[in-house]
Write a protein that holds these residues in place. Structure first.
Motif, PDB file in Angstrom:
ATOM      1  N   VAL A 115       0.876  -1.169   0.000  1.00 19.35           N
ATOM      2  CA  VAL A 115       0.000   0.000   0.000  1.00 19.35           C
ATOM      3  C   VAL A 115       0.918   1.226   0.000  1.00 19.35           C
ATOM      4  CG1 VAL A 115      -1.774   1.221   1.313  1.00 19.35           C
ATOM      5  CG2 VAL A 115      -1.739  -1.291   1.286  1.00 19.35           C
ATOM      6  N   SER A 116       0.707   2.142  -0.952  1.00 18.00           N
ATOM      7  CA  SER A 116       1.705   3.201  -1.133  1.00 18.00           C
ATOM      8  C   SER A 116       1.229   4.574  -0.677  1.00 18.00           C
ATOM      9  CB  SER A 116       2.130   3.261  -2.599  1.00 18.00           C
ATOM     10  OG  SER A 116       1.002   3.613  -3.373  1.00 18.00           O
ATOM     11  N   ASN A 117       0.218   4.598   0.177  1.00 20.86           N
ATOM     12  CA  ASN A 117      -0.234   5.897   0.680  1.00 20.86           C
ATOM     13  C   ASN A 117      -0.834   5.700   2.068  1.00 20.86           C
ATOM     14  OD1 ASN A 117      -2.941   4.985   0.429  1.00 20.86           O
ATOM     15  ND2 ASN A 117      -2.721   5.304  -1.776  1.00 20.86           N
ATOM     16  N   GLY A 132      11.392   1.196   0.077  1.00 19.77           N
ATOM     17  CA  GLY A 132      11.008   1.899   1.282  1.00 19.77           C
ATOM     18  C   GLY A 132      10.532   3.294   0.913  1.00 19.77           C
ATOM     19  N   SER A 133      10.494   4.154   1.916  1.00 24.43           N
ATOM     20  CA  SER A 133       9.976   5.498   1.657  1.00 24.43           C
ATOM     21  C   SER A 133      10.622   6.515   2.586  1.00 24.43           C
ATOM     22  CB  SER A 133       8.473   5.511   1.880  1.00 24.43           C
ATOM     23  OG  SER A 133       7.979   6.829   1.894  1.00 24.43           O
ATOM     24  N   ASN A 134      10.672   7.750   2.087  1.00 28.69           N
ATOM     25  CA  ASN A 134      11.127   8.859   2.942  1.00 28.69           C
ATOM     26  C   ASN A 134      10.213   9.014   4.161  1.00 28.69           C
ATOM     27  OD1 ASN A 134       9.270  11.512   2.418  1.00 28.69           O
ATOM     28  ND2 ASN A 134       9.261  10.202   0.625  1.00 28.69           N
ATOM     29  N   HIS A 135       8.981   8.483   4.095  1.00 32.26           N
ATOM     30  CA  HIS A 135       8.061   8.649   5.228  1.00 32.26           C
ATOM     31  C   HIS A 135       8.445   7.770   6.426  1.00 32.26           C
ATOM     32  CE1 HIS A 135       5.693  11.495   3.058  1.00 32.26           C
ATOM     33  NE2 HIS A 135       5.752  10.687   2.006  1.00 32.26           N
ATOM     34  N   ALA A 136       9.400   6.847   6.232  1.00 30.86           N
ATOM     35  CA  ALA A 136       9.948   6.099   7.382  1.00 30.86           C
ATOM     36  C   ALA A 136      10.768   7.021   8.276  1.00 30.86           C
ATOM     37  CB  ALA A 136      10.824   4.947   6.890  1.00 30.86           C
ATOM     38  N   LEU A 173       1.077   6.243   9.894  1.00 31.43           N
ATOM     39  CA  LEU A 173       1.037   4.782   9.983  1.00 31.43           C
ATOM     40  C   LEU A 173       1.723   4.161   8.758  1.00 31.43           C
ATOM     41  CD1 LEU A 173       0.114   2.341  11.614  1.00 31.43           C
ATOM     42  CD2 LEU A 173      -2.028   2.379  10.335  1.00 31.43           C
ATOM     43  N   TYR A 174       1.542   4.789   7.610  1.00 28.80           N
ATOM     44  CA  TYR A 174       2.247   4.334   6.410  1.00 28.80           C
ATOM     45  C   TYR A 174       3.767   4.334   6.654  1.00 28.80           C
ATOM     46  CZ  TYR A 174       4.347   4.800   1.763  1.00 28.80           C
ATOM     47  OH  TYR A 174       5.141   4.639   0.652  1.00 28.80           O
ATOM     48  N   GLY A 175       4.270   5.450   7.228  1.00 32.35           N
ATOM     49  CA  GLY A 175       5.705   5.538   7.521  1.00 32.35           C
ATOM     50  C   GLY A 175       6.142   4.487   8.522  1.00 32.35           C
ATOM     51  N   ILE A 182      12.822   5.934  -0.944  1.00 28.78           N
ATOM     52  CA  ILE A 182      12.381   6.661  -2.138  1.00 28.78           C
ATOM     53  C   ILE A 182      11.705   7.978  -1.766  1.00 28.78           C
ATOM     54  CG2 ILE A 182      10.818   6.500  -4.137  1.00 28.78           C
ATOM     55  CD1 ILE A 182      11.435   3.479  -4.177  1.00 28.78           C
ATOM     56  N   GLY A 183      12.048   9.014  -2.513  1.00 32.71           N
ATOM     57  CA  GLY A 183      11.411  10.320  -2.325  1.00 32.71           C
ATOM     58  C   GLY A 183      10.070  10.354  -3.033  1.00 32.71           C
ATOM     59  N   SER A 184       9.964  11.137  -4.097  1.00 34.27           N
ATOM     60  CA  SER A 184       8.702  11.282  -4.841  1.00 34.27           C
ATOM     61  C   SER A 184       8.952  10.826  -6.268  1.00 34.27           C
ATOM     62  CB  SER A 184       8.255  12.747  -4.842  1.00 34.27           C
ATOM     63  OG  SER A 184       8.241  13.262  -3.524  1.00 34.27           O
ATOM     64  N   CYS A 185       8.616   9.566  -6.558  1.00 37.70           N
ATOM     65  CA  CYS A 185       8.928   9.003  -7.872  1.00 37.70           C
ATOM     66  C   CYS A 185       7.707   9.122  -8.780  1.00 37.70           C
ATOM     67  CB  CYS A 185       9.391   7.555  -7.741  1.00 37.70           C
ATOM     68  SG  CYS A 185      10.034   6.922  -9.302  1.00 37.70           S
ATOM     69  N   PHE A 186       7.715  10.150  -9.572  1.00 33.84           N
ATOM     70  CA  PHE A 186       6.623  10.424 -10.507  1.00 33.84           C
ATOM     71  C   PHE A 186       7.239  10.897 -11.817  1.00 33.84           C
ATOM     72  CE2 PHE A 186       4.880  11.229  -6.231  1.00 33.84           C
ATOM     73  CZ  PHE A 186       3.826  10.318  -6.234  1.00 33.84           C
ATOM     74  N   GLU A 187       6.403  10.954 -12.847  1.00 31.43           N
ATOM     75  CA  GLU A 187       6.871  11.391 -14.169  1.00 31.43           C
ATOM     76  C   GLU A 187       7.577  12.757 -14.072  1.00 31.43           C
ATOM     77  OE1 GLU A 187       7.824  10.256 -17.417  1.00 31.43           O
ATOM     78  OE2 GLU A 187       6.109   8.973 -16.970  1.00 31.43           O
ATOM     79  N   PRO A 231       6.150  22.264  -4.954  1.00 34.34           N
ATOM     80  CA  PRO A 231       7.465  22.820  -4.589  1.00 34.34           C
ATOM     81  C   PRO A 231       8.313  21.819  -3.793  1.00 34.34           C
ATOM     82  CG  PRO A 231       5.755  24.465  -4.273  1.00 34.34           C
ATOM     83  CD  PRO A 231       5.042  23.175  -4.623  1.00 34.34           C
ATOM     84  N   ARG A 232       7.679  21.059  -2.894  1.00 34.27           N
ATOM     85  CA  ARG A 232       8.447  20.068  -2.121  1.00 34.27           C
ATOM     86  C   ARG A 232       9.183  19.089  -3.036  1.00 34.27           C
ATOM     87  NH1 ARG A 232       6.915  14.772  -0.533  1.00 34.27           N
ATOM     88  NH2 ARG A 232       8.240  14.004   1.161  1.00 34.27           N
ATOM     89  N   MET A 233       8.516  18.694  -4.111  1.00 27.75           N
ATOM     90  CA  MET A 233       9.124  17.698  -5.002  1.00 27.75           C
ATOM     91  C   MET A 233      10.345  18.238  -5.746  1.00 27.75           C
ATOM     92  SD  MET A 233       6.119  15.391  -6.586  1.00 27.75           S
ATOM     93  CE  MET A 233       4.651  14.963  -5.654  1.00 27.75           C
ATOM     94  N   SER A 250       3.583  17.003   3.847  1.00 23.86           N
ATOM     95  CA  SER A 250       2.256  17.108   4.454  1.00 23.86           C
ATOM     96  C   SER A 250       1.885  15.886   5.275  1.00 23.86           C
ATOM     97  CB  SER A 250       1.208  17.322   3.371  1.00 23.86           C
ATOM     98  OG  SER A 250       1.159  16.174   2.556  1.00 23.86           O
ATOM     99  N   PHE A 251       2.628  14.789   5.156  1.00 24.05           N
ATOM    100  CA  PHE A 251       2.265  13.580   5.911  1.00 24.05           C
ATOM    101  C   PHE A 251       2.217  13.815   7.423  1.00 24.05           C
ATOM    102  CE2 PHE A 251       2.332   9.359   3.563  1.00 24.05           C
ATOM    103  CZ  PHE A 251       2.003   9.916   2.344  1.00 24.05           C
ATOM    104  N   PRO A 252       3.187  14.581   8.015  1.00 24.86           N
ATOM    105  CA  PRO A 252       3.200  14.595   9.476  1.00 24.86           C
ATOM    106  C   PRO A 252       2.354  15.679  10.124  1.00 24.86           C
ATOM    107  CG  PRO A 252       5.284  15.412   8.630  1.00 24.86           C
ATOM    108  CD  PRO A 252       4.383  15.193   7.467  1.00 24.86           C
TER     109      PRO A 252
HETATM  110  C1  15L Z   1       5.627   7.874  -0.768  1.00 24.79           C
HETATM  111  O1  15L Z   1       6.183   7.034  -0.081  1.00 24.79           O
HETATM  112  C2  15L Z   1       4.339   7.588  -1.457  1.00 24.79           C
HETATM  113  O2  15L Z   1       4.249   6.261  -1.894  1.00 24.79           O
HETATM  114  C3  15L Z   1       4.080   8.525  -2.605  1.00 24.79           C
HETATM  115  O3  15L Z   1       2.732   8.416  -2.974  1.00 24.79           O
HETATM  116  C4  15L Z   1       4.433   9.979  -2.243  1.00 24.79           C
HETATM  117  O4  15L Z   1       3.631  10.431  -1.189  1.00 24.79           O
HETATM  118  C5  15L Z   1       5.889  10.037  -1.826  1.00 24.79           C
HETATM  119  O5  15L Z   1       6.126   9.153  -0.757  1.00 24.79           O
HETATM  120  C6  15L Z   1       6.318  11.456  -1.424  1.00 24.79           C
HETATM  121  O6  15L Z   1       6.803  11.656  -0.310  1.00 24.79           O
HETATM  122  O7  15L Z   1       6.169  12.349  -2.285  1.00 24.79           O
END
Ligand code: 15L
Length: 281
Positions: free
Chosen positions: A80-82, A118-122, A145-147, A173-178, A183-185, A264-266
């Motif tokens: 689950v990625s969010n 993994g994710s930066n949210h950890a 909880l995702y983190g 992983i940070g923000s992997c999108f096209e 601004p954060r990205m 914005s996650f925290p």
């Molecule tokens: C993540 O771990 C999420 O999977 C992704 O949807 C974004 O929120 C990304 O982090 C992020 O921090 O931009």
């Protein structure tokens, strides 16, 4: 001789990026809860020869063990990625239980190398550094909880590395999108091509134990160190800065209160709000 890479969660965005730019010399065994479709045309050389597609739910230990047979390495993207309410109840069974099943199956099948997405949210509750860059191995400080599930995946990786000798790479992983869309990205973006470079490098590099590495592009505004990636032969080429002129708010002054790396996650709950470990609101 070509080697076989098992990819879980291959139907997702990152799986699609990898299908279009497969690592050199690897045959992909692409799996997801439903058989992953072909990623279709896009940038990159396209599908690797011999690509296999299979159904796999990593919460099923027997199916996971079967998928690991004959595999040389694993890229675990499945999960689950969010942190949204609709899938929150799946976070622990899928991200933690599924990763445990996968590592167990890898140990049973003698798979030497596992890359965990993994994710930066950890580590998302760390403040953005006022100067300097956060090291690759900064300690876990989950922002939701995702983190927490991503931090638990890291702990599982460490255990299977110590106990079973699996070479584990934790891709933070940070923000992997096209392209960057906020601004954060401009700081956190990982381009699709750099993601594929990161996978290729971390499949190839000598690794002992469990190694965390930032998954981020060569962004001018990055907060995260390039040292760990550099040591593993990951040399990102893209910079989110080229998108800055077209991005609203890109030139706003940084928040003087010092924001956290998870963005914005925290968001902190108001005093007296019951704690649900939700993270973003
Ligand atoms: C993540 O771990 C999420 O999977 C992704 O949807 C974004 O929120 C990304 O982090 C992020 O921090 O931009």
């Amino acid at each position: 001789m070509r080697r076989t890479l098992l990819v879980t969660g291959a139907a997702g965005l990152l799986g699609g990026f990898l299908q279009r730019r497969p690592p050199e010399g690897w045959t992909l065994r692409l799996t997801d809860v439903t058989v992953p479709p072909a990623a279709g045309a896009g940038r990159g050389p396209g599908e690797a020869p011999g690509t296999e597609r299979r159904e796999l739910d990593v919460t099923d230990p027997a199916a996971t063990a079967a998928a690991c047979e004959g595999v040389d390495a694993i890229l675990h993207l499945g999960g689950v990625s969010n942190n949204v309410a609709a899938t929150r109840d799946l976070l622990i069974p899928v991200n933690v239980g599924g990763t445990r099943n996968l590592l167990d199956a890898a140990a049973g099948a003698g798979v030497r190398r596992v890359l965990l997405a993994g994710s930066n949210h950890a580590v998302g509750f760390h403040p953005r550094p006022p100067a300097g860059l956060l090291p690759d191995d900064v300690e876990c400080r989950p922002d939701s909880l995702y983190g927490v599930t991503k931090a638990a995946m890291e702990a599982l990786g460490g255990f299977y590395a110590d106990r079973y000798g699996i070479e584990v790479v934790l891709l933070r992983i940070g923000s992997c999108f096209e392209r960057p869309t906020s601004p954060r990205m401009l700081s956190t973006w990982l381009s699709p091509a750099d993601f594929c470079r990161l996978v290729e490098a971390t499949l190839r590099a000598p690794v002992t134990g469990c190694r965390p590495v930032w998954g981020v592009s060569a962004n001018t505004r990055r907060w995260w160190s390039a040292e760990g990636g550099d040591a593993l032969g990951y040399h990102p080429r893209d910079d989110a800065e080229v998108f800055a002129p077209a991005l609203a708010g890109a030139d706003a002054a940084p928040d003087p209160r010092g924001e956290t790396v998870g963005g914005s996650f925290p968001a902190a709950p108001a005093a007296g709000t019951p704690c649900t470990a939700e993270g973003p609101r």
